[in-house]
Every structure is written in structure tokens, then in C-alpha cells.
Design an enzyme around this catalytic site. Structure first.
Site, PDB file in Angstrom:
ATOM      1  N   THR B 338      20.618  47.337  18.054  1.00 14.94           N
ATOM      2  CA  THR B 338      21.416  48.064  17.071  1.00 14.94           C
ATOM      3  C   THR B 338      20.850  49.453  16.788  1.00 14.94           C
ATOM      4  O   THR B 338      19.742  49.787  17.192  1.00 14.94           O
ATOM      5  CB  THR B 338      21.478  47.276  15.757  1.00 14.94           C
ATOM      6  N   ASP B 339      21.668  50.254  16.061  1.00 16.80           N
ATOM      7  CA  ASP B 339      21.259  51.620  15.697  1.00 16.80           C
ATOM      8  C   ASP B 339      20.643  51.647  14.309  1.00 16.80           C
ATOM      9  O   ASP B 339      20.893  52.562  13.536  1.00 16.80           O
ATOM     10  CB  ASP B 339      22.476  52.547  15.689  1.00 16.80           C
ATOM     11  N   THR B 364      18.479  54.005   9.650  1.00 19.14           N
ATOM     12  CA  THR B 364      19.735  54.296  10.315  1.00 19.14           C
ATOM     13  C   THR B 364      19.455  55.384  11.344  1.00 19.14           C
ATOM     14  O   THR B 364      18.854  56.400  11.037  1.00 19.14           O
ATOM     15  CB  THR B 364      20.836  54.692   9.323  1.00 19.14           C
ATOM     16  N   ARG B 365      19.834  55.108  12.595  1.00 19.60           N
ATOM     17  CA  ARG B 365      19.428  56.038  13.650  1.00 19.60           C
ATOM     18  C   ARG B 365      20.437  57.155  13.870  1.00 19.60           C
ATOM     19  O   ARG B 365      20.083  58.231  14.295  1.00 19.60           O
ATOM     20  CB  ARG B 365      19.225  55.279  14.960  1.00 19.60           C
ATOM     21  N   VAL B 366      21.706  56.873  13.616  1.00 26.82           N
ATOM     22  CA  VAL B 366      22.702  57.912  13.857  1.00 26.82           C
ATOM     23  C   VAL B 366      23.507  58.248  12.618  1.00 26.82           C
ATOM     24  O   VAL B 366      24.178  59.261  12.564  1.00 26.82           O
ATOM     25  CB  VAL B 366      23.665  57.507  15.001  1.00 26.82           C
TER      26      VAL B 366
END
Lengths: 177, 503
Positions: B338-339, B364-366
Site C-alpha cells: 500500500t501507499d 501517507t506516501r502520495v
């Protein structure tokens, strides 16, 4: 555990080499009749029975068959695969049919089909099966009401009235909802 | 299939005319072994992987193991009636589900059959359950937010459209609740929802359906459910089926939010199936392809470039950990796919911090590139304040008397910010209200109120600001920003609000 397919292929290759296909086929079909007896299978498959007892039993039961076929039974017994002899027999039969380009077709109808129609059916079936001979076995089953169900190996062509009526019933029930 | 309005006579006429017209050759096989929802079938030599099989009595199955001597199949339904020697027909169809707009607001099983007693629906199309995820060319980077309506998520761990954000935590930490809140917040947005329940108690699913209904969010949500009592193969199919239904909307250029509740049970169902199909077990008895099981599912979440039709699927997979162990097999797998993740903690939950999101461990990556400008502005200082508070709070457990005034002030502020970030179930907060409350709290507006009163004052402030500054609120909501002029207006309004409160 070795797949019965392997045994069948191996024995069949020897049969071709020695050109004993038909003889062995007969013998194998006879053996399978004897092995239909549950007591024999229990004896041959039991891990409690010593191997030499099993082998003696095989010698007495199948005294009149070829040595190589007998060896196969010894081998299958030793590997404890003898319970799958019937499956082996079916596969061996299939291999023989394939070798002689025979396609076996099972035909199910509501009434007995006259012989001339069977010949016609054979001709039309020849068009889309591989091989040169079609052998038809007939089954009469009134439950299918009408039409015909043709079974070639794993494939089935279902043109029986029963199925058609069922399909129509499903269709109408779904449509009415 | 004729619809109710169609002339049924003409359909029957056509049927009669074509009676016997469609003849086809089907593969058949014989059941040689049937146990625990799995059947071994002899024959079926022409069957394809994941093709639908038809057992006697209308029970469906799916071919999975194509072997030398036969086929290993799972039974999708009641397997108690299947006996050795039964004839199995192949249908020539790869497993698929109906899709369509009429399915919104419905509760369905993983094969798309209604479970809510509201009768049949008309579906325009069917989609295959297994589909290869969109490739690199069709994708677009995440740049639009999914508003959860929860301050802590929208401010601290924002999620963008097309993102895959894992929701992870122990049992009873509010994972489902958080996701359902996110679905409820979409009732007035253009985002559609799909809620997939895998191996959940039927009572819990019923509760969620009624929660969605009461809050008016069921009408643009599909609920796909394979309950704990359903056979493992149905539970295995559920997320893929839900995803296929979501892909239909994405193919129409719409945005979809899909919740998989939960993938731990999905992995269990797959493990059961695999072991019964005699696939070799690996770590924790999961089969070798358990990573691919989830990676191929979550890859299907995507944001599609406008040139390829647009639309997006945002996935919220849920993972339930045992005693907070995030480093066990399935959690680490899904974390790596997951991101980012929302990490929910039982300690926080029990001390009344709900939603119990641990903002330090959540990532949260994006999503931050998708955060709206106004929120980004106020969230920056919120994040650093909260981080400092978190490190000080552990230290301050030993007493605060000897601390200097700056540290004390930070502790006081942190305690109030924590209060501000708390939120009840079923009460999503609009974007503009989130921005204003965080703006005020950041500038120390609540520092003069006692900690236990902060939430009450927050509610009153929302009412006050909605009533007295409607033009500022609509401006923030429209421009998605908070400009200096509005900041001044808000500060003035808060002073006025404060004086009415303290009177």
C-alpha cells in the site's frame, strides 16, 4: 504414488514394440474383471500382507498371462497403486483406440435408433472427430424425452429436449422477474 | 434477458423459432472426491483456469488446479449436496460478476446475487472478476483528495484519489468505523462507495448497512458481503468481485472508494482453500502466492489519465493485527503493497482518543500532494506541534512542575489539539469547518479554555461560524484556500465568540 497414466503409457510402448497390443488389451480387460473382486484388491493393497504372499497370489490368479503384464501387476502392487488398476485400464483402452484411430461415441436417446440412422450418424460424426473409425454405443433413456445426447470422451453435445425445455424454463423465469 | 417492459411474447416467439438452434460442445467431468468445499474432478480436459463449472442442482464452482489427471475445483455455494460420481459441466465462462448503476444501494454476494430481498436488478454488463491492473501509460499521479470528513485523517494523513491506504490495528480499535465514516462523507460528493465485507459476522454487516442507510450514504454505495458462514471460496472471491464492480464505475470516468474489510480474513480463506486443494503450504501455512493474492488486488486501485477516460479507485484495505504485531506475515505484506497506513491503537482508543489514529506512526506516501491548499497550510504547523507534543508527553508523565514555561505551553497546546482532533462516529465535518477549527487551534485560540471543555466549544464555534461568517466559509470551500483576509476575519470572529462564551 505414480499416476496410472504413466503405467499405461509405459506398458503401451512395450506393447507396440512387441506388437502385442490386442492380446494385452484382452488380458488387461480380463485382469480388471478379476480385480473387481474387493477381496483381491484388499489383499494386494494391504500393507500388513508380506510382499511374497501377494506375489504368490498374483502368480496363481494370473497364471495364463504374459510375463510382462504380470510384471506390471507386481510393480503396481509393490508401489501400492493397484487400487487404480481400473483407471489404468481405461487409459490403456484409450491409448489403444487412439493408436487404431478409433473414436468411441456414446449416444443417448429416448427411443432405440434404427441401424440405418446409426450409420448416418457415424458418417456425420466422422467429419469432426479425429480418426477413421467411429464406434457408437447406444443408451436408451426415456427421461431425456427426445433429441439426442452425444458423448465423445470428455465432450458432450447435449441436444436433448429435456435440456432445451429446462433452458427455456430458466430463461422465462429470469425474464419474468 | 428481457426487462419487465419488453414484449415477452416476442421473446418467446424467438425462443420457439430458435428452439434447438444453439448446440454447443461442452466439457464434462465426474466428481471423484468432494470434501470441505473442494472437489476433485476427472475429465474436463478442455477447461480453462478460473472457469465457472456447473454442478448438479445449479451449484456453481470454479476450476483452479488444472492437473494431469483432472481438475481441482472450489465450490461456490452449498457443497453438501455434491456427491462422488456427479457430472460436472464446464460453462466456457471465466468467472464474472454483473455490473451496473442499478447495483448502487444494494447488498450483494460475491457473485452479484442480491441478499437484501429487494429483488433483481438490471445490470448493463458483466465484468471479469480477475482483471489485470491498469498499466503505467494509463495511470496518472494522485492529485485530488478523498475527503474523509475526519480532521485527523484529512489534516495529518490525507488520502488521494487512486491511493491505497491501509487501515491497520488490533480488534476493536475502530477500523471499520473509520472506513464507514469515510463512506458516509461521500454521500454528497461525486465519489461512489463499495464496501466489501469478508468473513465478517452477518450481524456486523447488517449494522454497517443500517448505519450507511441512516446517514443517507447507502444510495451511492454497493455492499458486497461474504459472511463468516459462507464457504471460503466465496470469501476469497469477494474483494475481486467488489473491485470489478468498482472498475465498471471507473471505466465510466467516475471516482470510487472501496473498503476491503478485512484482508486478514481474506488471507485465511485463501489459506483454507489452498490447503484443501493440496497446494504446498509456506510460512504460517499460507500458500506461496499469498503476496500476489493481495498485490494484484490492490494494484487495481488506480487513477486513470483523462486521455484514457479518467476515473479512479481508491482502496482502503483493512488488516487486523494480533496484539499490535504489525510485523507478522500478512500485515508486512500489505504494508509493503500500500501507499501508506492509518495505524489505529488500542491504548489511544481506550483513553478516549477516537478515531484512535496514531498520527506519528501513520504514513501517507502520495496523499499529501493531493491535499487541498488551505488544509496544507494549516496542517503543517499542526503536524509539528503534534510531533513535539508526542515526544514531550511521554517525558511529562513524571510530573510537569519543574518544566519551563515553553515546554508547559507546548504540553497545554498539544492536549487541546488532541481534543480538537477527536471526532464522533457518523459526524463528518465539511472541509471549510476543518480548516477553520485547525486554524484557530493552531493560533492558540483554545489555550484559554479548560481541556475538558474544548470539544463543547468546538461544536459551538462551528455553529457560530456557519451562522455568522457564511461568506468566509463558502469562500474557503470554493477557493479551497484560506487567504489572509479571511484569516483576519476568522481571528476577529473568534475573539467575539470567545467573549460571548466567557461572559
Amino acid at each position: 504414488m505414480i499416476s496410472p497414466q504413466r503405467y499405461a503409457k509405459a506398458l503401451f510402448e512395450i506393447a507396440i514394440e512387441k506388437s502385442l497390443i490386442n492380446e494385452w488389451l484382452k488380458q488387461i480387460n480380463n485382469i480388471s474383471l478379476i480385480l473387481d473382486n474387493e477381496d483381491v484388491i484388499v489383499l494386494l493393497d494391504s500393507p500388513q500382507v508380506p510382499e511374497n504372499v501377494k506375489f504368490d497370489g498374483i502368480e496363481t490368479l494370473f497364471s495364463d498371462i504374459d510375463l510382462l503384464v504380470k510384471n506390471l501387476i507386481f510393480l503396481m502392487t509393490r508401489n501400492r497403486d493397484i487400487t487404480k488398476f481400473n483407471l489404468f485400464k481405461d487409459i490403456f483402452n484409450d491409448l489403444v483406440d487412439k493408436h487404431f484411430e478409433i473414436t468411441r461415441v456414446q449416444v443417448k436417446t429416448a427411443n432405440q435408433i434404427p441401424t440405418n440412422q446409426i450409420e448416418k450418424l457415424k458418417e456425420s460424426l466422422l467429419e469432426f472427430v479425429e480418426g477413421s473409425t467411429v464406434e457408437i454405443s447406444q443408451i436408451v433413456d426415456e427421461n431425456i424425452l427426445g433429441g439426442i445426447i452425444i458423448r465423445i470422451g470428455d465432450k458432450v453435445i447435449d441436444a436433448s429436449s429435456k435440456t432445451k425445455i429446462n433452458n427455456m424454463k430458466d430463461f422465462l423465469l429470469k425474464g419474468a422477474a | 434477458m428481457p426487462s419487465a417492459g419488453q414484449d415477452i411474447a416476442s421473446v418467446i416467439k424467438k425462443q420457439i423459432e430458435e428452439f434447438g438452434g444453439e448446440l454447443s460442445m461442452v466439457d464434462v467431468g465426474t466428481v471423484i472426491e468432494a470434501a470441505d468445499g473442494v472437489a476433485r474432478i476427472h475429465g474436463l480436459s478442455g477447461v480453462k483456469y478460473s472457469e465457472v463449472l456447473s454442478f448438479p442442482g445449479g451449484v456453481l464452482g470454479m476450476a483452479l488446479n488444472l492437473e494431469e489427471n483432472g481438475v481441482g475445483a472450489v465450490i461456490l455455494g452449498d457443497y453438501l449436496g455434491i456427491k462422488e460420481g456427479d457430472e460436472v459441466k464446464s460453462t466456457g465462462k471465466i468467472i464474472q460478476v454483473p455490473v451496473g448503476n442499478d447495483m448502487l444501494g444494494r447488498v450483494l454476494d460475491p457473485l452479484g446475487r442480491p441478499l437484501d430481498g429487494k429483488g433483481d436488478f438490471s445490470s448493463s454488463d458483466t465484468f471479469p472478476v480477475e482483471k489485470i491492473a491498469p498499466g503505467v501509460v494509463e495511470r496518472k499521479s494522485v492529485d485530488q483528495p478523498v475527503q474523509f470528513g475526519l480532521k485527523i485523517v484529512d489534516a495529518m494523513v490525507p488520502v488521494g484519489r487512486g491511493q491505497r491506504e491501509l487501515v491497520i490495528g488490533d480488534r476493536v480499535t475502530g477500523k471499520t468505523s473509520l472506513c464507514v465514516d469515510a463512506l458516509i462523507n461521500q454521500k454528497d460528493s461525486e465519489i461512489l462507495g463499495v464496501y466489501v465485507a469478508i468473513g465478517q459476522k452477518a450481524s456486523k454487516v447488517a449494522q454497517i448497512v443500517s448505519r450507511l442507510e441512516e446517514n443517507g450514504a447507502l444510495d451511492n454505495t454497493i455492499v458486497v458481503t461474504a459472511n463468516a458462514s459462507d464457504p471460503a471460496p466465496l470469501q476469497y472471491l469477494a474483494p475481486y468481485a467488489g473491485c470489478a464492480m468498482a472498475e465498471f464505475f471507473m471505466s465510466q470516468g467516475k471516482d470510487v472508494l472501496i473498503v476491503y474489510d478485512d484482508l486478514t480474513k481474506h488471507a485465511w480463506a485463501y489459506r483454507q482453500m489452498s490447503l484443501l486443494l493440496k497446494r504446498p503450504p509456506g510460512r504460517e501455512a499460507y500458500p506461496g502466492d499469498v503476496f500476489y493474492l493481495h498485490s494484484r488486488l490492490l494494484e487495481r486501485a488506480a487513477r486513470i489519465d483523462a486521455n484514457f477516460g479518467g476515473g479512479s479507485i481508491t482502496a482502503l484495505p483493512i488488516i487486523e493485527t494480533q496484539a499490535g504485531d504489525v510485523s507478522s506475515y500478512i500485515p508486512t505484506n500489505v504494508i509493503s503493497i500500500t501507499d501508506g497506513q492509518l495505524y489505529l491503537e488500542p491504548d489511544l482508543f481506550n483513553s478516549g482518543v477516537r478515531p484512535a489514529v496514531n498520527s506519528g506512526l501513520s504514513v501517507t506516501r502520495v496523499g499529501s500532494s493531493a491535499q487541498l491548499k488551505g488544509m496544507k497550510k494549516v496542517a503543517g504547523s499542526l503536524k509539528s506541534e503534534m510531533a513535539q507534543y508526542a515526544s514531550l508527553a511521554t517525558f511529562a508523565q513524571f510530573g510537569t512542575e519543574d518544566l519551563d514555561s515553553v515546554t508547559k505551553r507546548q504540553l497545554e497546546r498539544g492536549a487541546r489539539l488532541t481534543e480538537i482532533l477527536k471526532q464522533d462516529e457518523n459526524s463528518p465535518l465539511p472541509y471549510e469547518n476543518q480548516v477553520t477549527i485547525i486554524f484557530i487551534a493552531n493560533s492558540g485560540g483554545f489555550d484559554d479554555f479548560p481541556v475538558e471543555e474544548v470539544r463543547r466549544y468546538e461544536t459551538e464555534w462551528h455553529e457560530y461560524v456557519n451562522a455568522n461568517l457564511p461568506e468566509v466559509m463558502s469562500d474557503i470551500s470554493k477557493s479551497e484556500e484560506i487567504n489572509e483576509e479571511n484569516e483576519i476575519k476568522l481571528n476577529d470572529a473568534f475573539s467575539a465568540f470567545k467573549s460571548t462564551m466567557t461572559k
